[in-house]
Design a protein around this motif. Structure first.
Motif, short mmCIF file in Angstrom:
data_model
loop_
_atom_site.label_atom_id
_atom_site.label_comp_id
_atom_site.label_asym_id
_atom_site.label_seq_id
_atom_site.Cartn_x
_atom_site.Cartn_y
_atom_site.Cartn_z
N LYS A 59 0.80 -1.21 0.00
CA LYS A 59 0.00 0.00 0.00
C LYS A 59 0.84 1.27 0.00
O LYS A 59 0.29 2.36 -0.17
N PHE A 60 2.15 1.14 0.20
CA PHE A 60 3.03 2.30 0.25
C PHE A 60 3.87 2.37 -1.02
O PHE A 60 4.43 1.36 -1.46
N VAL A 61 3.98 3.56 -1.59
CA VAL A 61 4.89 3.75 -2.71
C VAL A 61 6.32 3.95 -2.21
O VAL A 61 7.28 3.73 -2.95
N GLU A 62 6.45 4.39 -0.95
CA GLU A 62 7.77 4.58 -0.35
C GLU A 62 7.61 4.51 1.17
O GLU A 62 6.65 5.05 1.73
N HIS A 63 8.51 3.83 1.84
CA HIS A 63 8.47 3.75 3.30
C HIS A 63 9.90 3.56 3.82
O HIS A 63 10.80 3.13 3.08
N GLY A 64 10.09 3.93 5.09
CA GLY A 64 11.41 3.82 5.71
C GLY A 64 11.29 3.65 7.21
O GLY A 64 10.20 3.64 7.78
N HIS A 65 12.47 3.54 7.84
CA HIS A 65 12.56 3.26 9.28
C HIS A 65 13.45 4.33 9.90
O HIS A 65 14.55 4.58 9.43
N PHE A 66 12.94 4.98 10.94
CA PHE A 66 13.73 6.01 11.63
C PHE A 66 13.45 5.92 13.12
O PHE A 66 12.30 6.07 13.56
N GLN A 67 14.54 5.67 13.90
CA GLN A 67 14.44 5.54 15.36
C GLN A 67 13.32 4.59 15.76
O GLN A 67 12.43 4.92 16.56
N LYS A 68 13.34 3.41 15.17
CA LYS A 68 12.42 2.31 15.49
C LYS A 68 10.97 2.61 15.10
O LYS A 68 10.06 1.86 15.48
N ASP A 69 10.74 3.68 14.37
CA ASP A 69 9.39 4.01 13.90
C ASP A 69 9.35 3.98 12.38
O ASP A 69 10.34 4.29 11.70
N PHE A 70 8.18 3.63 11.85
CA PHE A 70 7.99 3.58 10.41
C PHE A 70 7.42 4.91 9.91
O PHE A 70 6.59 5.54 10.57
#
Length: 703
Positions: free
Chosen positions: A571-582
């Motif tokens: 469902k995401f065109v782009e996603h990432g991980h920062f400080q244990k949060d999406f």
């Protein structure tokens, strides 16, 4: 234009042949003679619209819209006028009064009584008798439309008219003179023959082939109006194919090829029968055709098969293509009396280079069928996903006809008869006299697969001889830290069609480029310039909401396990991980902005474009390229207040080049950010253009 070919141009090349860059036999299998100057082998610049060109296209598009609105307004006014006329009609008012009287209204209807419609007697009965009396003699001389009519039938009808109307009528005297005219009677006979032909009846006359050459020779010599009319009639397909064999059809094509300079008749010495030529060369069938070669190129290629000279290709747009007489596979025996057998391609090239005017070809027909005109007009438009230079291609049959292009160019393919080499025009160059040659999709895929296989085998051999100290093979990674493009994903062409802007559904603008190149500044300027026109997609996050944040406005706050489930559901065109949060941007968020009628502005990594392109939002990708080292350093210093290091600037430039190599086939527009203000104006102008000018998009988007 006549070109020469020495091999059949098949796709079956060995790995060794792929590396034979200096083999002259492969470099020129076909050689051009009178090729247009635009096809002289040199790299062509990619056609780009200047500012004036863009303004001209924009004005034309706006003019078309205004003309369409004016037309609709005019039709609306006509409808209003007709409706008003009906309302003001006196007849309609009388009908309304009569209707009112029938309903008890005291108003009496206007009008008068027509006694002719009194069916009980009176004038109606006498008129009916008169009509029935007159139809009796008309039925006796009735002529059915569409059937053969003889002059005797017409005279019988005339006599019947004279018996009823008398002999004093001037019109009858004129008609009598006309019907007795010999030329008119001949016209009636011709009409009967045409009527029989339309119904499929066999003509009673003898076959026309024996007298056809003399008839067309007379047409060539005559300059009278009647001869010109007859020529125009006989040039039409039904007469052309029925009356003449292929050899004599060439005479008609020669007549129409150049109306400015009349064709001189073929001399009796050159008019040797095909039977005599067949006996001379020991062939069962020979065709003798005539084609006029004017300023336009001939547009045919030939190849050597032993001592024979064979026509290998008919190039669209040339004289050979328009005349329809030369076919692929025909063997040339003579050209203007000069024997062709035994000559090399260079000798044939030298002979035909200086020939102009009427050319007489003596050939052995191949029996191959030409494409119909409908097939020739069928066109497929594709976007090139790779760069191509015919000068560097040793396998192209004729380098002079090769069309160079770069990634993103639009090619209009008009002929795919050859499975290896298509004939095409590049967008903006449709006025070329001849189509050019480009590698077909299948041919390029086979070549790239073979090239990648050779590279893989070479790399494997190098790894076996030169290993790292730990004994493991070296593994190449891109500077971005991601895997290289899959070897199976070979870029060739993408079929495209024109997309017309929709006022309530704008295409999202996707800005991509290396870090610190100025994407964020350009996006922010667009959003701040007009908040009613531009909007950002609201991102998702799995972190806890702060007190000053609002769900659905700053972020969509989602539980971590739900976020992970959405990732698995793509469902995401782009996603990432920062400080244990999406964090991520969903396709639904983008779609919400599009459905609201605003332009969604996105900053995405190039890897996200692929998933976005398979959606229904039709993204428009703009690549922000880095300037040179000096300007880039100044731009970063102005925006951040800190002077970057040389290594940091070099890393930005290198990453930008890597993006161009890997993802340039996704780019719709490129901006070099030498100055942020200039880049913003260029971006805004391009966005404005998208709202009024049609664009080429993948055909799958509109299906």
């Amino acid at each position: 234009m006549m070109q020469m070919q020495a091999h059949n141009g098949s796709v079956n090349y060995s790995k060794g042949e792929m590396n034979m860059r200096g083999d002259d036999s492969l470099a020129h299998r076909e050689m051009a003679i009178d090729v247009p100057s635009s096809f002289v082998p040199h790299p062509k610049e990619r056609p780009r619209l200047t500012n004036s060109g863009k303004e001209e296209k924009l004005k034309k598009y706006q003019h078309d819209i205004k003309a369409r609105k004016d037309q609709e307004l005019r039709l609306q006014k006509e409808q209003d006028f007709l409706r008003a006329s009906l309302r003001e009609s006196k007849k309609l008012q009388n009908l309304e009064k009569r209707s009112g009287a029938a309903n008890g209204n005291s108003a009496s209807p206007d009008g008068f009584v027509n006694k002719a419609f009194d069916r009980d007697g009176g004038e109606y009965a006498s008129m009916n008798e008169a009509v029935s009396d007159k139809t009796k003699w008309l039925e006796s001389a009735r002529v059915d439309v569409g059937k053969a009519v003889s002059t005797q039938q017409i005279l019988n009808l005339l006599h019947a008219l004279r018996a009823k109307l008398g002999n004093n009528s001037n019109e009858l005297r004129v008609m009598n003179n006309l019907f007795n005219n010999v030329q008119f009677q001949d016209s009636v006979t011709l009409y009967n023959q045409v009527t029989k032909a339309k119904k499929g009846d066999k003509p009673t006359s003898s076959p026309p082939q024996p007298i056809a050459p003399d008839v067309y020779a007379a047409i060539q010599r005559s300059e009278s109006k009647q001869a010109m009319q007859l020529r125009d009639i006989l040039l039409r397909p039904p007469f052309k194919e029925v009356l003449l064999p292929r050899g004599h059809q060439a005479m008609l094509s020669t007549i129409s090829a150049d109306t400015q300079s009349p064709v001189s008749p073929v001399s009796s010495s050159s008019r040797v029968s095909a039977v005599e030529k067949a006996d001379q060369y020991g062939e069962s069938k020979i065709d003798i055709i005539h084609v006029r070669k004017t300023a336009d190129p001939l547009g045919a290629t030939v190849k050597n098969e032993g001592e024979s000279v064979i026509i290998g290709r008919i190039v669209r747009g040339g004289v050979a293509d328009k005349s329809g007489q030369l076919c692929e596979g025909d063997e040339l025996l003579e050209v203007n009396g000069i024997p062709m057998r035994g000559k090399t391609i260079n000798e044939v090239s030298d002979l035909l280079a200086g020939m102009t005017g009427e050319l007489e070809f003596v050939l052995v027909p191949s029996g191959s069928q030409r494409y119909s005109r409908d097939m020739q007009e069928r066109k497929t438009s594709v976007r090139a996903l790779f760069d191509y230079d015919p000068e560097e291609d040793q396998f192209i049959p004729c380098q002079e006809l090769g069309v160079s292009f770069t990634t993103g160019d639009i090619l209009h393919v008009i002929n795919q008869e050859d499975p290896n080499w298509w004939q095409a025009y590049r967008e903006g160059e449709e006025d070329q006299a001849l189509a050019g040659l480009v590698p077909s999709k299948l041919f390029w895929e086979n070549r790239e697969q073979l090239r990648l296989q050779i590279l893989a085998e070479t790399a494997e051999a190098d790894n076996q001889t030169a290993c790292c100290p730990s004994g493991k093979k070296k593994r190449k990674k891109s500077q971005y830290g991601v895997d290289e493009i899959d070897t199976d994903d070979i870029l060739t062409y993408e079929e495209v069609t024109q997309y017309f802007p929709q006022p309530n559904r704008k295409r999202p603008i996707v800005l991509i480029g290396p870090p610190d190149v100025g994407r964020k500044e350009l996006r922010q300027r667009l959003l701040e310039t007009d908040s009613e026109r531009f909007a950002a997609a609201i991102p998702h996050t799995s972190r806890m909401r702060r007190e000053d944040e609002e769900d659905g406005k700053d972020y969509y706050f989602t539980a971590k396990h739900l976020f992970e489930a959405d990732i698995r559901a793509n469902k995401f065109v782009e996603h990432g991980h920062f400080q244990k949060d999406f964090y991520g941007t969903s396709l639904e968020s983008i779609r919400q902005v599009v459905n609201s009628g605003k332009i969604c502005v996105l900053n995405l990594h190039p890897q996200a474009i692929k998933s976005l392109r398979v959606s229904d939002v039709k993204p428009y990708v703009v690549f922000i390229a880095a300037p040179n080292m000096h300007i880039l350093k100044e731009n970063i210093t102005k925006s951040s207040g800190k002077e970057p290091t040389v290594d940091h600037c070099r890393n930005i430039i290198d990453k930008g080049r890597e993006m161009e190599i890997k993802y340039s086939h996704y780019f719709d527009f490129i901006i070099n950010n030498s100055n942020i203000s200039t880049a913003f104006q260029e971006l805004l102008a391009e966005v404005n253009r998208l709202e009024v000018v049609p664009q080429w998009v993948p055909s799958e988007w509109l299906k």
